[in-house]
Design a protein around this motif. Structure first.
Motif, PDB file in Angstrom:
ATOM      1  N   ALA A 162       2.510   3.014  11.263  1.00  0.00           N
ATOM      2  CA  ALA A 162       1.813   4.116  11.168  1.00  0.00           C
ATOM      3  C   ALA A 162       0.458   3.903  10.521  1.00  0.00           C
ATOM      4  CB  ALA A 162       2.553   5.212  10.465  1.00  0.00           C
ATOM      5  N   LEU A 163       0.365   3.151   9.273  1.00  0.00           N
ATOM      6  CA  LEU A 163      -0.655   2.826   8.696  1.00  0.00           C
ATOM      7  C   LEU A 163      -1.706   1.940   9.430  1.00  0.00           C
ATOM      8  CD1 LEU A 163      -2.311   3.156   5.904  1.00  0.00           C
ATOM      9  CD2 LEU A 163      -0.943   1.268   5.079  1.00  0.00           C
ATOM     10  N   THR A 164      -1.124   0.933   9.986  1.00  0.00           N
ATOM     11  CA  THR A 164      -1.795   0.015  11.021  1.00  0.00           C
ATOM     12  C   THR A 164      -2.467   0.726  12.091  1.00  0.00           C
ATOM     13  OG1 THR A 164      -0.455  -1.857  10.436  1.00  0.00           O
ATOM     14  CG2 THR A 164      -1.636  -2.021  12.485  1.00  0.00           C
ATOM     15  N   ASN A 165      -1.641   1.599  12.752  1.00  0.00           N
ATOM     16  CA  ASN A 165      -2.332   2.382  13.813  1.00  0.00           C
ATOM     17  C   ASN A 165      -3.254   3.420  13.189  1.00  0.00           C
ATOM     18  OD1 ASN A 165      -0.984   1.148  15.924  1.00  0.00           O
ATOM     19  ND2 ASN A 165       1.004   2.487  15.828  1.00  0.00           N
ATOM     20  N   TYR A 166      -3.171   4.095  12.241  1.00  0.00           N
ATOM     21  CA  TYR A 166      -4.206   4.935  11.749  1.00  0.00           C
ATOM     22  C   TYR A 166      -5.580   4.044  11.280  1.00  0.00           C
ATOM     23  CZ  TYR A 166      -6.670   8.058   8.378  1.00  0.00           C
ATOM     24  OH  TYR A 166      -7.460   8.820   7.908  1.00  0.00           O
ATOM     25  N   PHE A 219       1.163  10.088   3.566  1.00  0.00           N
ATOM     26  CA  PHE A 219       1.956  11.176   2.662  1.00  0.00           C
ATOM     27  C   PHE A 219       3.303  11.352   2.841  1.00  0.00           C
ATOM     28  CE2 PHE A 219      -2.723  11.955   3.046  1.00  0.00           C
ATOM     29  CZ  PHE A 219      -3.053  11.568   1.530  1.00  0.00           C
ATOM     30  N   ALA A 220       3.984  10.898   4.157  1.00  0.00           N
ATOM     31  CA  ALA A 220       5.118  11.382   4.335  1.00  0.00           C
ATOM     32  C   ALA A 220       6.128  10.635   3.620  1.00  0.00           C
ATOM     33  CB  ALA A 220       5.502  10.848   5.813  1.00  0.00           C
ATOM     34  N   GLN A 221       7.342  11.279   3.523  1.00  0.00           N
ATOM     35  CA  GLN A 221       8.350  10.768   2.528  1.00  0.00           C
ATOM     36  C   GLN A 221       8.833   9.323   2.890  1.00  0.00           C
ATOM     37  OE1 GLN A 221      11.567  13.378   2.402  1.00  0.00           O
ATOM     38  NE2 GLN A 221      10.602  15.063   0.990  1.00  0.00           N
ATOM     39  N   THR A 222       8.883   9.085   4.222  1.00  0.00           N
ATOM     40  CA  THR A 222       9.166   7.840   4.363  1.00  0.00           C
ATOM     41  C   THR A 222       7.842   7.216   5.436  1.00  0.00           C
ATOM     42  OG1 THR A 222      11.359   8.255   4.723  1.00  0.00           O
ATOM     43  CG2 THR A 222      10.747   6.107   5.866  1.00  0.00           C
ATOM     44  N   THR A 223       7.027   6.402   4.803  1.00  0.00           N
ATOM     45  CA  THR A 223       5.847   5.963   5.663  1.00  0.00           C
ATOM     46  C   THR A 223       6.350   4.701   6.136  1.00  0.00           C
ATOM     47  OG1 THR A 223       4.949   4.995   3.607  1.00  0.00           O
ATOM     48  CG2 THR A 223       4.463   7.028   4.069  1.00  0.00           C
TER      49      THR A 223
END
Length: 106
Positions: free
Chosen positions: A24-28, A16-20
């Motif tokens: 971050a997605l992989t780690n999540y 949801f952050a303006q700059t993803t």
């Protein structure tokens, strides 16, 4: 910080952050799949079981080296029930919390 809060923050930056970022997605996704604690332990190459084994080894070493004179007691003898309870509940016991002679001074 509780795991749920860490996962919520990670989710925000992954989605949801303006700059993803793809990292971050992989780690999540990895943390969500394994569970945050397992994911962190895996990334740090940490094994809680090894720590508990080391706690038992230290405890056994102290038992072997604890030979008070007859009719005397030691603080170690008096605290063995506490120490074994800590280790049984997966609390790491090391030199920094293992009672020694200095405890008796107090």
């Amino acid at each position: 910080m509780p795991e749920q809060i860490v996962m919520a923050i990670t989710d925000y930056y992954a989605h949801f952050a303006q700059t993803t970022k793809s990292e971050a997605l992989t780690n999540y996704r990895k943390a969500a799949k394994l569970g945050l604690r397992t994911y962190i332990y895996e990334r740090l190459n940490y094994s809680q079981q090894n720590q508990i084994t080391q706690s038992w080894d230290l405890f056994k070493e102290r038992i072997l080296n604890n030979q008070p004179p007859k009719d005397f007691f030691t603080m170690f003898d008096e605290s063995t029930a506490i120490i074994t309870s800590l280790i049984r509940h997966n609390i790491v016991v090391d030199d920094s919390i293992m009672p020694d002679g200095s405890l008796g001074i107090h």
